[in-house]
Design a protein around this motif. Structure first.
Motif, PDB file in Angstrom:
ATOM      1  N   LYS A   1       0.823  -1.210   0.000  1.00 25.03           N
ATOM      2  CA  LYS A   1       0.000   0.000   0.000  1.00 25.03           C
ATOM      3  C   LYS A   1       0.858   1.261   0.000  1.00 25.03           C
ATOM      4  N   GLU A   2       1.963   1.223   0.713  1.00 25.40           N
ATOM      5  CA  GLU A   2       2.871   2.373   0.731  1.00 25.40           C
ATOM      6  C   GLU A   2       3.499   2.591  -0.640  1.00 25.40           C
ATOM      7  N   ALA A   3       3.674   1.510  -1.399  1.00 24.09           N
ATOM      8  CA  ALA A   3       4.318   1.619  -2.711  1.00 24.09           C
ATOM      9  C   ALA A   3       3.354   2.061  -3.809  1.00 24.09           C
ATOM     10  N   VAL A   4       2.123   1.517  -3.825  1.00 20.80           N
ATOM     11  CA  VAL A   4       1.209   1.800  -4.938  1.00 20.80           C
ATOM     12  C   VAL A   4      -0.086   2.475  -4.497  1.00 20.80           C
ATOM     13  N   GLY A   5      -0.291   2.638  -3.181  1.00 18.33           N
ATOM     14  CA  GLY A   5      -1.527   3.224  -2.687  1.00 18.33           C
ATOM     15  C   GLY A   5      -2.657   2.199  -2.658  1.00 18.33           C
ATOM     16  N   TRP A   6      -3.699   2.482  -1.859  1.00 13.66           N
ATOM     17  CA  TRP A   6      -4.775   1.501  -1.761  1.00 13.66           C
ATOM     18  C   TRP A   6      -5.526   1.368  -3.081  1.00 13.66           C
ATOM     19  N   ARG A   7      -5.590   2.444  -3.854  1.00 18.24           N
ATOM     20  CA  ARG A   7      -6.251   2.351  -5.154  1.00 18.24           C
ATOM     21  C   ARG A   7      -5.448   1.452  -6.100  1.00 18.24           C
ATOM     22  N   GLY A   8      -4.142   1.543  -6.031  1.00 16.33           N
ATOM     23  CA  GLY A   8      -3.304   0.681  -6.854  1.00 16.33           C
ATOM     24  C   GLY A   8      -3.450  -0.779  -6.470  1.00 16.33           C
ATOM     25  N   VAL A   9      -3.606  -1.045  -5.169  1.00 19.90           N
ATOM     26  CA  VAL A   9      -3.798  -2.425  -4.709  1.00 19.90           C
ATOM     27  C   VAL A   9      -5.009  -3.040  -5.385  1.00 19.90           C
ATOM     28  N   PHE A  10      -6.126  -2.309  -5.402  1.00 16.93           N
ATOM     29  CA  PHE A  10      -7.344  -2.857  -5.991  1.00 16.93           C
ATOM     30  C   PHE A  10      -7.319  -2.811  -7.515  1.00 16.93           C
ATOM     31  N   GLY A  11      -6.624  -1.827  -8.094  1.00 22.96           N
ATOM     32  CA  GLY A  11      -6.499  -1.792  -9.540  1.00 22.96           C
ATOM     33  C   GLY A  11      -5.715  -2.978 -10.065  1.00 22.96           C
ATOM     34  N   TRP A  12      -4.515  -3.201  -9.508  1.00 22.34           N
ATOM     35  CA  TRP A  12      -3.719  -4.353  -9.911  1.00 22.34           C
ATOM     36  C   TRP A  12      -4.392  -5.661  -9.479  1.00 22.34           C
ATOM     37  N   GLY A  13      -5.092  -5.593  -8.340  1.00 22.32           N
ATOM     38  CA  GLY A  13      -5.797  -6.786  -7.872  1.00 22.32           C
ATOM     39  C   GLY A  13      -6.852  -7.261  -8.843  1.00 22.32           C
ATOM     40  N   SER A  14      -7.500  -6.330  -9.545  1.00 17.91           N
ATOM     41  CA  SER A  14      -8.505  -6.729 -10.521  1.00 17.91           C
ATOM     42  C   SER A  14      -7.885  -7.561 -11.643  1.00 17.91           C
ATOM     43  N   LEU A  15      -6.653  -7.245 -12.028  1.00 15.20           N
ATOM     44  CA  LEU A  15      -5.964  -8.027 -13.057  1.00 15.20           C
ATOM     45  C   LEU A  15      -5.651  -9.432 -12.551  1.00 15.20           C
ATOM     46  N   ALA A  16      -5.272  -9.529 -11.280  1.00 17.03           N
ATOM     47  CA  ALA A  16      -4.995 -10.843 -10.698  1.00 17.03           C
ATOM     48  C   ALA A  16      -6.258 -11.696 -10.682  1.00 17.03           C
ATOM     49  N   ILE A  17      -7.393 -11.095 -10.322  1.00 13.75           N
ATOM     50  CA  ILE A  17      -8.659 -11.830 -10.313  1.00 13.75           C
ATOM     51  C   ILE A  17      -8.994 -12.329 -11.720  1.00 13.75           C
ATOM     52  N   ALA A  18      -8.854 -11.453 -12.713  1.00 13.61           N
ATOM     53  CA  ALA A  18      -9.163 -11.831 -14.093  1.00 13.61           C
ATOM     54  C   ALA A  18      -8.249 -12.953 -14.575  1.00 13.61           C
ATOM     55  N   ALA A  19      -6.971 -12.891 -14.226  1.00 10.27           N
ATOM     56  CA  ALA A  19      -6.020 -13.914 -14.665  1.00 10.27           C
ATOM     57  C   ALA A  19      -6.370 -15.281 -14.083  1.00 10.27           C
ATOM     58  N   VAL A  20      -6.700 -15.316 -12.800  1.00  6.74           N
ATOM     59  CA  VAL A  20      -7.032 -16.603 -12.178  1.00  6.74           C
ATOM     60  C   VAL A  20      -8.374 -17.116 -12.694  1.00  6.74           C
ATOM     61  N   ALA A  21      -9.326 -16.214 -12.957  1.00 10.06           N
ATOM     62  CA  ALA A  21     -10.601 -16.636 -13.539  1.00 10.06           C
ATOM     63  C   ALA A  21     -10.377 -17.312 -14.888  1.00 10.06           C
ATOM     64  N   CYS A  22      -9.505 -16.740 -15.690  1.00 13.04           N
ATOM     65  CA  CYS A  22      -9.171 -17.348 -16.987  1.00 13.04           C
ATOM     66  C   CYS A  22      -8.511 -18.709 -16.805  1.00 13.04           C
ATOM     67  N   ALA A  23      -7.658 -18.826 -15.788  1.00 15.96           N
ATOM     68  CA  ALA A  23      -6.995 -20.104 -15.530  1.00 15.96           C
ATOM     69  C   ALA A  23      -8.016 -21.178 -15.169  1.00 15.96           C
ATOM     70  N   VAL A  24      -9.014 -20.827 -14.356  1.00 20.02           N
ATOM     71  CA  VAL A  24     -10.060 -21.792 -14.007  1.00 20.02           C
ATOM     72  C   VAL A  24     -10.799 -22.240 -15.266  1.00 20.02           C
ATOM     73  N   PHE A  25     -11.133 -21.307 -16.132  1.00 22.43           N
ATOM     74  CA  PHE A  25     -11.929 -21.635 -17.323  1.00 22.43           C
ATOM     75  C   PHE A  25     -11.134 -22.446 -18.344  1.00 22.43           C
ATOM     76  N   PHE A  26      -9.885 -22.065 -18.582  1.00 22.78           N
ATOM     77  CA  PHE A  26      -9.127 -22.686 -19.669  1.00 22.78           C
ATOM     78  C   PHE A  26      -8.313 -23.905 -19.244  1.00 22.78           C
ATOM     79  N   PHE A  27      -7.977 -24.027 -17.973  1.00 20.42           N
ATOM     80  CA  PHE A  27      -7.038 -25.080 -17.567  1.00 20.42           C
ATOM     81  C   PHE A  27      -7.591 -26.049 -16.535  1.00 20.42           C
ATOM     82  N   THR A  28      -8.907 -26.028 -16.306  1.00 24.42           N
ATOM     83  CA  THR A  28      -9.521 -27.059 -15.465  1.00 24.42           C
ATOM     84  C   THR A  28     -10.647 -27.720 -16.246  1.00 24.42           C
TER      85      THR A  28
END
Length: 395
Positions: free
Chosen positions: A154-181
């Motif tokens: 949070k000190e490095a990217v701010g709380w908004r950055g945490v959730f912004g980058w976090g949305s990409l992590a959620i999307a990536a794992v969602a794709c992994a569930v769909f394509f690789f399971t």
């Protein structure tokens, strides 16, 4: 073709994110309150909306998982969580924060239940409790990452950055569930049943209702204590923030250990037996705090808190037990019903404990949960002699 352990790894990543996002506000609360001028009441309500939306989704989730499988249902919901994280990251008002939090709760509502549905077909019955507990034990480390590491991030990217980058992590794992399971191993057909009749069958089952009542008490009691009242109780005993943090860290560390160990013990000694013994010890710990609050030395908490965390880890076994009393086409309905009671119990018990603390103090609140758990155990008692590896649709 994916292996069983590849399926496990991908669902672990999804569950890790679920634990991280549900826990993040504890560290980010001062920043959220300052930047958006939130009152304590608004902060508490906004944070709790994750659990409320999470619980409500359990009602349609079971039939959806039983009909379509976790390969499509889980990532579909996670994409709503991705949208929620983006909305949260750019929020300029309480309303926007609340909407983001609701969507995050919806987004992660299908992760654990989707994993358990998949595991019921990818892993043998005699390893089901161990596998499910391993997932929760490893995934719960998301709460540890949402502590000091999150504060650094949070000190490095701010709380908004945490959730912004976090949305990409959620999307990536969602794709992994769909394509690789896959919903089932190669060559194994997807079990199908009549949706409406099956759902009614689950809710009419006396065994399932006994398990759900215990899930309400042990899961609700564990999370209500871990995420709020366990720390507030220590502050009321005059402890400083560092000591409170140390005890809560021990609680969470032993809870993660308990998630893993309870599954191994259950596969060897029986799910019902291990669940009952651990729940009894958990209730005894709460009643000890309630009855001897005024005379316990601080050193006693270093024994009681880890013990509560470890035995509270048995809450995952209520889901495993529910899965084993129904045929494959009804497992998601059964586990989501128990999860609905557990997450709903967290919402209600956290609220009710606050009312009791305000009216009569911590002894009343802790004693209430301890006694409620004893009543739930009395109701659960007839299941102790049942076989843990055969389903039974009757009482």
């Amino acid at each position: 073709m994916p292996t069983a352990w590849r399926v496990f790894l991908i669902f672990f990543l999804a569950y890790f994110l679920s634990y991280f996002f549900r826990s993040a506000n504890a560290v980010l609360a001062p920043d959220l309150s300052r930047d958006l001028a939130l009152s304590p009441a608004q902060l508490g309500l906004m944070t709790s909306l994750f659990y409320l939306s999470f619980a409500l989704v359990q009602i349609p989730l079971g039939p959806l998982l039983d009909r379509y499988g976790p390969k499509s249902v889980t990532p579909g919901l996670m994409l709503l969580g991705c949208a929620g994280s983006l909305i949260f990251s750019s929020a300029q008002s309480f309303t926007a924060l609340a909407l983001g939090r609701v969507l995050l709760g919806i987004g992660f509502a299908g992760v654990l239940m989707g994993a358990m549905k998949a595991f019921s077909l990818w892993f043998p019955d005699k390893r089901y409790a161990t596998t499910s507990s391993l997932l929760v034990a490893l995934g719960s480390t998301g709460a540890l990452v949402a502590a000091t590491p999150l504060a650094v991030l949070k000190e490095a990217v701010g709380w908004r950055g945490v959730f912004g980058w976090g949305s990409l992590a959620i999307a990536a794992v969602a794709c992994a569930v769909f394509f690789f399971t896959r919903n089932t191993p190669p060559g194994v057909p997807w079990p199908k049943g009549k949706s409406g009749a099956g759902f009614a069958q689950v809710w009419r089952n006396p065994q399932l209702l006994r398990i759900a009542f215990l899930g309400f008490s042990i899961t609700g009691g564990l999370l209500a204590f871990q995420t709020l009242w366990g720390g507030a109780f220590l502050y009321a005993q005059g402890m400083e923030a560092l000591e409170v943090g140390n005890l809560l860290f021990l609680f969470s560390l032993f809870a993660s250990t308990g998630f893993l160990v309870m599954g191994v013990l259950a596969d060897r000694l029986g799910i019902a037996r291990v669940t009952a013994v651990a729940s009894l010890v958990f209730a005894t710990g709460l009643l000890t705090l309630a009855l001897f609050e005024a005379v316990l030395p601080n050193s006693a908490f270093y024994l009681i808190y880890p013990l509560l965390g470890f035995c509270g880890g048995a809450n995952i076994l209520t889901l495993a037990h529910a899965r084993l009393i129904f045929p494959p086409e009804l497992t998601a309905r059964a586990t989501t019903t128990v999860n609905l009671f557990g997450i709903g119990g967290t919402f209600l018990l956290q609220w009710w404990m606050g009312l009791l603390v305000g009216a009569w103090g911590y002894s009343a609140a802790l004693g209430f949960v301890g006694l409620l758990l004893l009543v739930a155990l009395w109701s659960y008692r007839p299941l102790l002699g049942a076989s843990q590896h055969t389903f039974n649709s009757k009482a």
